[in-house]
Design a protein around this motif. Structure first.
Motif, PDB file in Angstrom:
ATOM      1  N   ILE A 192       0.847  -1.183   0.000  1.00  0.00           N
ATOM      2  CA  ILE A 192       0.000   0.000   0.000  1.00  0.00           C
ATOM      3  C   ILE A 192       0.882   1.232   0.000  1.00  0.00           C
ATOM      4  N   PHE A 193       0.638   2.152  -0.910  1.00  0.00           N
ATOM      5  CA  PHE A 193       1.368   3.423  -0.914  1.00  0.00           C
ATOM      6  C   PHE A 193       0.461   4.491  -0.295  1.00  0.00           C
ATOM      7  N   LEU A 194       0.943   5.107   0.777  1.00  0.00           N
ATOM      8  CA  LEU A 194       0.206   6.169   1.444  1.00  0.00           C
ATOM      9  C   LEU A 194       0.847   7.517   1.123  1.00  0.00           C
ATOM     10  N   ASP A 195       0.054   8.398   0.551  1.00  0.00           N
ATOM     11  CA  ASP A 195       0.474   9.764   0.295  1.00  0.00           C
ATOM     12  C   ASP A 195       0.649  10.493   1.626  1.00  0.00           C
ATOM     13  N   GLY A 196       1.276  11.664   1.579  1.00  0.00           N
ATOM     14  CA  GLY A 196       1.352  12.480   2.777  1.00  0.00           C
ATOM     15  C   GLY A 196       0.016  13.155   3.047  1.00  0.00           C
TER      16      GLY A 196
ATOM     17  N   ILE B   8      -5.814   7.029   7.781  1.00  0.00           N
ATOM     18  CA  ILE B   8      -5.795   5.664   7.231  1.00  0.00           C
ATOM     19  C   ILE B   8      -4.735   4.844   7.965  1.00  0.00           C
ATOM     20  N   ALA B   9      -3.543   5.413   8.108  1.00  0.00           N
ATOM     21  CA  ALA B   9      -2.441   4.703   8.772  1.00  0.00           C
ATOM     22  C   ALA B   9      -2.832   4.279  10.179  1.00  0.00           C
ATOM     23  N   ARG B  10      -3.548   5.132  10.887  1.00  0.00           N
ATOM     24  CA  ARG B  10      -3.919   4.844  12.281  1.00  0.00           C
ATOM     25  C   ARG B  10      -4.967   3.741  12.391  1.00  0.00           C
ATOM     26  N   ARG B  11      -5.611   3.424  11.276  1.00  0.00           N
ATOM     27  CA  ARG B  11      -6.681   2.424  11.311  1.00  0.00           C
ATOM     28  C   ARG B  11      -6.305   1.102  10.636  1.00  0.00           C
ATOM     29  N   VAL B  12      -5.076   0.992  10.202  1.00  0.00           N
ATOM     30  CA  VAL B  12      -4.589  -0.287   9.689  1.00  0.00           C
ATOM     31  C   VAL B  12      -4.344  -1.214  10.884  1.00  0.00           C
TER      32      VAL B  12
ATOM     33  N   ALA C 140      -0.276  -8.272   8.151  1.00  0.00           N
ATOM     34  CA  ALA C 140       1.011  -8.291   7.452  1.00  0.00           C
ATOM     35  C   ALA C 140       0.889  -7.519   6.141  1.00  0.00           C
ATOM     36  N   LEU C 141       1.636  -6.432   6.030  1.00  0.00           N
ATOM     37  CA  LEU C 141       1.578  -5.552   4.856  1.00  0.00           C
ATOM     38  C   LEU C 141       2.954  -4.973   4.579  1.00  0.00           C
ATOM     39  N   THR C 142       3.090  -4.431   3.370  1.00  0.00           N
ATOM     40  CA  THR C 142       4.196  -3.525   3.081  1.00  0.00           C
ATOM     41  C   THR C 142       3.602  -2.152   2.825  1.00  0.00           C
ATOM     42  N   ILE C 143       4.061  -1.174   3.587  1.00  0.00           N
ATOM     43  CA  ILE C 143       3.623   0.204   3.405  1.00  0.00           C
ATOM     44  C   ILE C 143       4.751   0.995   2.759  1.00  0.00           C
ATOM     45  N   ALA C 144       4.472   1.594   1.616  1.00  0.00           N
ATOM     46  CA  ALA C 144       5.420   2.512   0.980  1.00  0.00           C
ATOM     47  C   ALA C 144       4.885   3.924   1.142  1.00  0.00           C
ATOM     48  N   THR C 145       5.762   4.860   1.381  1.00  0.00           N
ATOM     49  CA  THR C 145       5.351   6.251   1.511  1.00  0.00           C
ATOM     50  C   THR C 145       6.553   7.161   1.266  1.00  0.00           C
ATOM     51  N   HIS C 146       6.300   8.351   0.800  1.00  0.00           N
ATOM     52  CA  HIS C 146       7.356   9.359   0.665  1.00  0.00           C
ATOM     53  C   HIS C 146       7.217  10.419   1.744  1.00  0.00           C
ATOM     54  N   SER C 147       6.462  10.082   2.796  1.00  0.00           N
ATOM     55  CA  SER C 147       6.224  11.000   3.898  1.00  0.00           C
ATOM     56  C   SER C 147       6.816  10.448   5.189  1.00  0.00           C
ATOM     57  N   PRO C 148       7.818  11.094   5.768  1.00  0.00           N
ATOM     58  CA  PRO C 148       8.386  10.593   7.026  1.00  0.00           C
ATOM     59  C   PRO C 148       7.372  10.596   8.161  1.00  0.00           C
TER      60      PRO C 148
ATOM     61  N   GLN D 139       4.081  -6.346  12.181  1.00  0.00           N
ATOM     62  CA  GLN D 139       3.845  -7.137  10.977  1.00  0.00           C
ATOM     63  C   GLN D 139       3.987  -6.317   9.694  1.00  0.00           C
ATOM     64  N   ILE D 140       4.280  -5.048   9.823  1.00  0.00           N
ATOM     65  CA  ILE D 140       4.311  -4.170   8.642  1.00  0.00           C
ATOM     66  C   ILE D 140       5.736  -3.741   8.318  1.00  0.00           C
ATOM     67  N   GLU D 141       6.133  -3.999   7.067  1.00  0.00           N
ATOM     68  CA  GLU D 141       7.401  -3.486   6.552  1.00  0.00           C
ATOM     69  C   GLU D 141       7.145  -2.105   5.951  1.00  0.00           C
ATOM     70  N   VAL D 142       8.045  -1.186   6.205  1.00  0.00           N
ATOM     71  CA  VAL D 142       7.878   0.180   5.711  1.00  0.00           C
ATOM     72  C   VAL D 142       8.999   0.524   4.741  1.00  0.00           C
ATOM     73  N   ILE D 143       8.607   0.972   3.551  1.00  0.00           N
ATOM     74  CA  ILE D 143       9.563   1.485   2.557  1.00  0.00           C
ATOM     75  C   ILE D 143       9.403   2.995   2.536  1.00  0.00           C
ATOM     76  N   LEU D 144      10.426   3.707   2.962  1.00  0.00           N
ATOM     77  CA  LEU D 144      10.379   5.169   2.993  1.00  0.00           C
ATOM     78  C   LEU D 144      11.139   5.719   1.794  1.00  0.00           C
ATOM     79  N   ILE D 145      10.395   6.368   0.908  1.00  0.00           N
ATOM     80  CA  ILE D 145      10.979   6.968  -0.304  1.00  0.00           C
ATOM     81  C   ILE D 145      11.646   8.287   0.061  1.00  0.00           C
ATOM     82  N   GLY D 146      12.879   8.458  -0.363  1.00  0.00           N
ATOM     83  CA  GLY D 146      13.616   9.686  -0.059  1.00  0.00           C
ATOM     84  C   GLY D 146      13.673  10.657  -1.227  1.00  0.00           C
ATOM     85  N   GLY D 147      14.189  11.827  -0.972  1.00  0.00           N
ATOM     86  CA  GLY D 147      14.301  12.868  -1.986  1.00  0.00           C
ATOM     87  C   GLY D 147      14.333  14.227  -1.313  1.00  0.00           C
TER      88      GLY D 147
END
Length: 251
Positions: free
Chosen positions: A94-98, A105-109, A114-122, A133-141
């Motif tokens: 799941i990709f969550l926007d900032g 949404i994040a608070r209600r998962v 077991a999920l992978t959460i991708a986001t570009h928002s720290p 149970q959740i892996e987090v992929i944090l996109i940088g830039g």
């Protein structure tokens, strides 16, 4: 037609179509284009619309910064967050926007999902600190501080390497004719890039954003899987979106 009647018609045209062309309104109201332009000039001075070449656009309100928006957590956003989280299935990426609505949404998962959460928002990534149970992929830039999200070439390159199942997209405006928009050109570009990488995109929107326009286009409505809107909204306001073929999910 009286001046007040003309100006009310101009505002109604902006509300319904998202723009008002002086040439079209002059023919429609049987007056000169100079009369319409004069009306628009006076209305712009009064802060009722925004003048552009050939006509006018709705006023785009100045958005408060992220910290100010974060302090306003409404029941409307909480309900949208719960409805959006209900679409998530175990094992998905799941990709969550900032933004403050996507934070709901994040608070209600569920913490045990077991999920992978991708986001570009720290700030969104930090919501999952205690989800074992959740892996987090944090996109940088480069950090766009107004929305606390990463933008730019580095972020786009990282996004190219993933294929999210669902993207929950945050917008500042959604219009039946002009689609999804936001206030910053570079942020619109990164949102569009995530949308293109994702299998499905859902857009949770509070009622004030429906029928509105912001300066920078993200994508037309057919590019998304659906809108998530507050429950109990007037059916007439939502009808143009359904007629355009967009799924409307009430939260």
């Amino acid at each position: 037609m009286l001046t007040d009647q003309r100006r009310a018609h101009i505002l109604e045209t902006l509300r319904l179509t998202g723009r008002a062309l002086a040439s079209e309104l002059a023919k429609e109201l049987s007056v000169s284009e100079d009369t319409i332009r004069r009306d628009m000039r006076d209305m712009a001075t009064a802060g009722l619309l925004r003048r552009v070449h050939g006509g006018a656009l709705p006023v785009t309100p100045e958005l408060p910064d992220f910290s100010a928006r974060q302090s306003v957590s409404t029941t409307e956003k909480a309900a949208l967050g719960a409805r959006a989280a209900a679409l998530v299935k175990p094992g998905q990426m799941i990709f969550l926007d900032g933004g403050t609505t996507t934070a709901e949404i994040a608070r209600r998962v569920p913490k045990d999902m077991a999920l992978t959460i991708a986001t570009h928002s720290p700030t969104i990534a930090a919501e999952f600190e205690h989800h074992r149970q959740i892996e987090v992929i944090l996109i940088g830039g480069r950090l766009y501080k107004h929305s606390m999200v990463a933008v730019g070439a580095a972020a786009m390159t990282a996004i190219d390497a993933i294929r999210p199942d669902i993207f929950f997209l945050g917008v500042t405006a959604v219009h039946p004719s002009h689609g999804l928009s936001t206030g910053d050109f570079e942020e619109a570009a990164i949102k569009r890039h995530i949308l293109m990488a994702s299998a499905e995109t859902y857009v949770p929107v509070t009622e004030d954003k429906i029928g509105a326009l912001s300066p920078c286009l993200i994508a037309p409505l057919p590019k998304i899987a659906g809108l998530i809107v507050p429950s109990g909204m007037d059916a007439e306001r939502l009808a143009p979106y359904r007629e355009a073929g967009t799924e409307v999910i009430e939260g």
